[in-house]
Design a protein around this motif. Sequence first.
Motif, PDB file in Angstrom:
ATOM      1  N   ASN A   1      22.300 -64.017  65.850  1.00  0.00           N
ATOM      2  CA  ASN A   1      21.400 -64.239  64.714  1.00  0.00           C
ATOM      3  C   ASN A   1      19.985 -64.570  65.180  1.00  0.00           C
ATOM      4  O   ASN A   1      18.999 -64.130  64.584  1.00  0.00           O
ATOM      5  CB  ASN A   1      21.923 -65.381  63.830  1.00  0.00           C
ATOM      6  N   MET A   2      19.891 -65.359  66.259  1.00  0.00           N
ATOM      7  CA  MET A   2      18.571 -65.715  66.770  1.00  0.00           C
ATOM      8  C   MET A   2      17.846 -64.496  67.310  1.00  0.00           C
ATOM      9  O   MET A   2      16.643 -64.314  67.079  1.00  0.00           O
ATOM     10  CB  MET A   2      18.728 -66.777  67.871  1.00  0.00           C
ATOM     11  N   LYS A   3      18.554 -63.631  68.001  1.00  0.00           N
ATOM     12  CA  LYS A   3      17.932 -62.404  68.498  1.00  0.00           C
ATOM     13  C   LYS A   3      17.474 -61.515  67.341  1.00  0.00           C
ATOM     14  O   LYS A   3      16.374 -60.956  67.377  1.00  0.00           O
ATOM     15  CB  LYS A   3      18.917 -61.634  69.385  1.00  0.00           C
ATOM     16  N   GLN A   4      18.301 -61.399  66.313  1.00  0.00           N
ATOM     17  CA  GLN A   4      17.938 -60.580  65.158  1.00  0.00           C
ATOM     18  C   GLN A   4      16.718 -61.143  64.442  1.00  0.00           C
ATOM     19  O   GLN A   4      15.829 -60.399  64.012  1.00  0.00           O
ATOM     20  CB  GLN A   4      19.123 -60.483  64.201  1.00  0.00           C
ATOM     21  N   LEU A   5      16.654 -62.479  64.330  1.00  0.00           N
ATOM     22  CA  LEU A   5      15.506 -63.117  63.687  1.00  0.00           C
ATOM     23  C   LEU A   5      14.219 -62.815  64.453  1.00  0.00           C
ATOM     24  O   LEU A   5      13.184 -62.492  63.846  1.00  0.00           O
ATOM     25  CB  LEU A   5      15.731 -64.628  63.614  1.00  0.00           C
ATOM     26  N   LEU A   6      14.275 -62.896  65.769  1.00  0.00           N
ATOM     27  CA  LEU A   6      13.083 -62.620  66.563  1.00  0.00           C
ATOM     28  C   LEU A   6      12.664 -61.159  66.455  1.00  0.00           C
ATOM     29  O   LEU A   6      11.470 -60.841  66.419  1.00  0.00           O
ATOM     30  CB  LEU A   6      13.346 -62.991  68.031  1.00  0.00           C
ATOM     31  N   LEU A   7      13.650 -60.252  66.361  1.00  0.00           N
ATOM     32  CA  LEU A   7      13.316 -58.840  66.188  1.00  0.00           C
ATOM     33  C   LEU A   7      12.676 -58.571  64.831  1.00  0.00           C
ATOM     34  O   LEU A   7      11.710 -57.814  64.720  1.00  0.00           O
ATOM     35  CB  LEU A   7      14.573 -57.984  66.357  1.00  0.00           C
ATOM     36  N   VAL A   8      13.226 -59.200  63.788  1.00  0.00           N
ATOM     37  CA  VAL A   8      12.625 -59.068  62.455  1.00  0.00           C
ATOM     38  C   VAL A   8      11.202 -59.603  62.471  1.00  0.00           C
ATOM     39  O   VAL A   8      10.279 -59.011  61.889  1.00  0.00           O
ATOM     40  CB  VAL A   8      13.482 -59.800  61.398  1.00  0.00           C
TER      41      VAL A   8
ATOM     42  N   LYS B   1      17.760 -62.501  75.269  1.00  0.00           N
ATOM     43  CA  LYS B   1      18.677 -61.415  75.647  1.00  0.00           C
ATOM     44  C   LYS B   1      19.056 -61.506  77.119  1.00  0.00           C
ATOM     45  O   LYS B   1      20.230 -61.374  77.478  1.00  0.00           O
ATOM     46  CB  LYS B   1      18.016 -60.067  75.355  1.00  0.00           C
ATOM     47  N   ARG B   2      18.073 -61.758  77.969  1.00  0.00           N
ATOM     48  CA  ARG B   2      18.337 -61.791  79.411  1.00  0.00           C
ATOM     49  C   ARG B   2      19.243 -62.961  79.781  1.00  0.00           C
ATOM     50  O   ARG B   2      20.191 -62.808  80.556  1.00  0.00           O
ATOM     51  CB  ARG B   2      17.013 -61.887  80.166  1.00  0.00           C
ATOM     52  N   ARG B   3      18.951 -64.140  79.246  1.00  0.00           N
ATOM     53  CA  ARG B   3      19.715 -65.320  79.618  1.00  0.00           C
ATOM     54  C   ARG B   3      21.049 -65.399  78.887  1.00  0.00           C
ATOM     55  O   ARG B   3      22.082 -65.688  79.484  1.00  0.00           O
ATOM     56  CB  ARG B   3      18.904 -66.581  79.314  1.00  0.00           C
ATOM     57  N   GLY B   4      20.999 -65.172  77.591  1.00  0.00           N
ATOM     58  CA  GLY B   4      22.180 -65.401  76.777  1.00  0.00           C
ATOM     59  C   GLY B   4      23.210 -64.295  76.800  1.00  0.00           C
ATOM     60  O   GLY B   4      24.413 -64.569  76.777  1.00  0.00           O
ATOM     61  N   ASP B   5      22.761 -63.051  76.855  1.00  0.00           N
ATOM     62  CA  ASP B   5      23.713 -61.942  76.775  1.00  0.00           C
ATOM     63  C   ASP B   5      24.675 -61.934  77.958  1.00  0.00           C
ATOM     64  O   ASP B   5      25.854 -61.605  77.817  1.00  0.00           O
ATOM     65  CB  ASP B   5      22.970 -60.603  76.709  1.00  0.00           C
ATOM     66  N   ARG B   6      24.176 -62.305  79.128  1.00  0.00           N
ATOM     67  CA  ARG B   6      25.050 -62.302  80.295  1.00  0.00           C
ATOM     68  C   ARG B   6      26.115 -63.390  80.177  1.00  0.00           C
ATOM     69  O   ARG B   6      27.293 -63.155  80.458  1.00  0.00           O
ATOM     70  CB  ARG B   6      24.213 -62.522  81.549  1.00  0.00           C
TER      71      ARG B   6
ATOM     72  N   LEU C   1      33.180 -63.732  76.731  1.00  0.00           N
ATOM     73  CA  LEU C   1      34.037 -62.793  76.006  1.00  0.00           C
ATOM     74  C   LEU C   1      35.029 -62.112  76.941  1.00  0.00           C
ATOM     75  O   LEU C   1      36.180 -61.877  76.572  1.00  0.00           O
ATOM     76  CB  LEU C   1      33.177 -61.747  75.290  1.00  0.00           C
ATOM     77  N   GLN C   2      34.600 -61.804  78.152  1.00  0.00           N
ATOM     78  CA  GLN C   2      35.516 -61.204  79.118  1.00  0.00           C
ATOM     79  C   GLN C   2      36.634 -62.174  79.458  1.00  0.00           C
ATOM     80  O   GLN C   2      37.798 -61.792  79.544  1.00  0.00           O
ATOM     81  CB  GLN C   2      34.757 -60.822  80.390  1.00  0.00           C
ATOM     82  N   ALA C   3      36.274 -63.432  79.633  1.00  0.00           N
ATOM     83  CA  ALA C   3      37.284 -64.437  79.961  1.00  0.00           C
ATOM     84  C   ALA C   3      38.284 -64.587  78.821  1.00  0.00           C
ATOM     85  O   ALA C   3      39.486 -64.728  79.035  1.00  0.00           O
ATOM     86  CB  ALA C   3      36.612 -65.773  80.254  1.00  0.00           C
ATOM     87  N   THR C   4      37.801 -64.534  77.592  1.00  0.00           N
ATOM     88  CA  THR C   4      38.680 -64.673  76.433  1.00  0.00           C
ATOM     89  C   THR C   4      39.581 -63.460  76.271  1.00  0.00           C
ATOM     90  O   THR C   4      40.782 -63.577  76.043  1.00  0.00           O
ATOM     91  CB  THR C   4      37.838 -64.854  75.154  1.00  0.00           C
ATOM     92  N   ASP C   5      38.992 -62.272  76.426  1.00  0.00           N
ATOM     93  CA  ASP C   5      39.771 -61.043  76.237  1.00  0.00           C
ATOM     94  C   ASP C   5      40.859 -60.880  77.286  1.00  0.00           C
ATOM     95  O   ASP C   5      41.963 -60.418  77.001  1.00  0.00           O
ATOM     96  CB  ASP C   5      38.838 -59.826  76.280  1.00  0.00           C
TER      97      ASP C   5
END
Length: 207
Positions: free
Chosen positions: A115-122, A182-187, A193-197
Amino acid sequence: MTSLRSWLVTASSLLLGTAVSAQRADPPATLRDFSEQRIRHQKTLGYALGGYALANIAVGAIAAGQTTGETKAFHQMNVYWNLVNLGIAGAAALSQRKQSGEGETLAQAVRRHENMKQLLLVNTGLDVAYVMGGLYLRQRGRTNELSGLPGKAAQQQGYGTSIMVQGGFLLAFDLVNYLLFKRRGDRQQEQLLQATDSGIGLVLPIN
């Protein structure tokens, strides 16, 4: 049989050594780290915007009283614009004062990060609109100048220039912070998510 067993032990040791080395070099993110990083970044955004707004208000208020015409209008609009920025920064600071990553689920943390990334893009889209609106206002001022309305022209051109400058700053501000998120958080998000999956506790990121 003995040679096969020796080969398996050797291969297992090599794999274990690689996993331990990768873990030491780049440990996987934890959910709390992921959430706390987002919250710290959001607070930094608010403080930076608030500081910028205060500086503009102070300079604009002094300069507007010492200038005339287009320059005066430019500084006036800087003050008006940054009063709004200061209000936004203040409201954000109040809402984030008691925020903590403790207790967030993975789904909540991921949703808030996205949501934060989307807000910044908007916001970057709005910033482009601000710059174009300022350019349009400057053009209207030039038209009024040719029409024999110098007072109105000076105000419109000063306001237009200010809106272009302020919109340009916000465009750079929002775009840079989007890229940082994106750089810090996406990784970290990908690691979690990989650990959970996979249902395992250790994730080896491959770049």
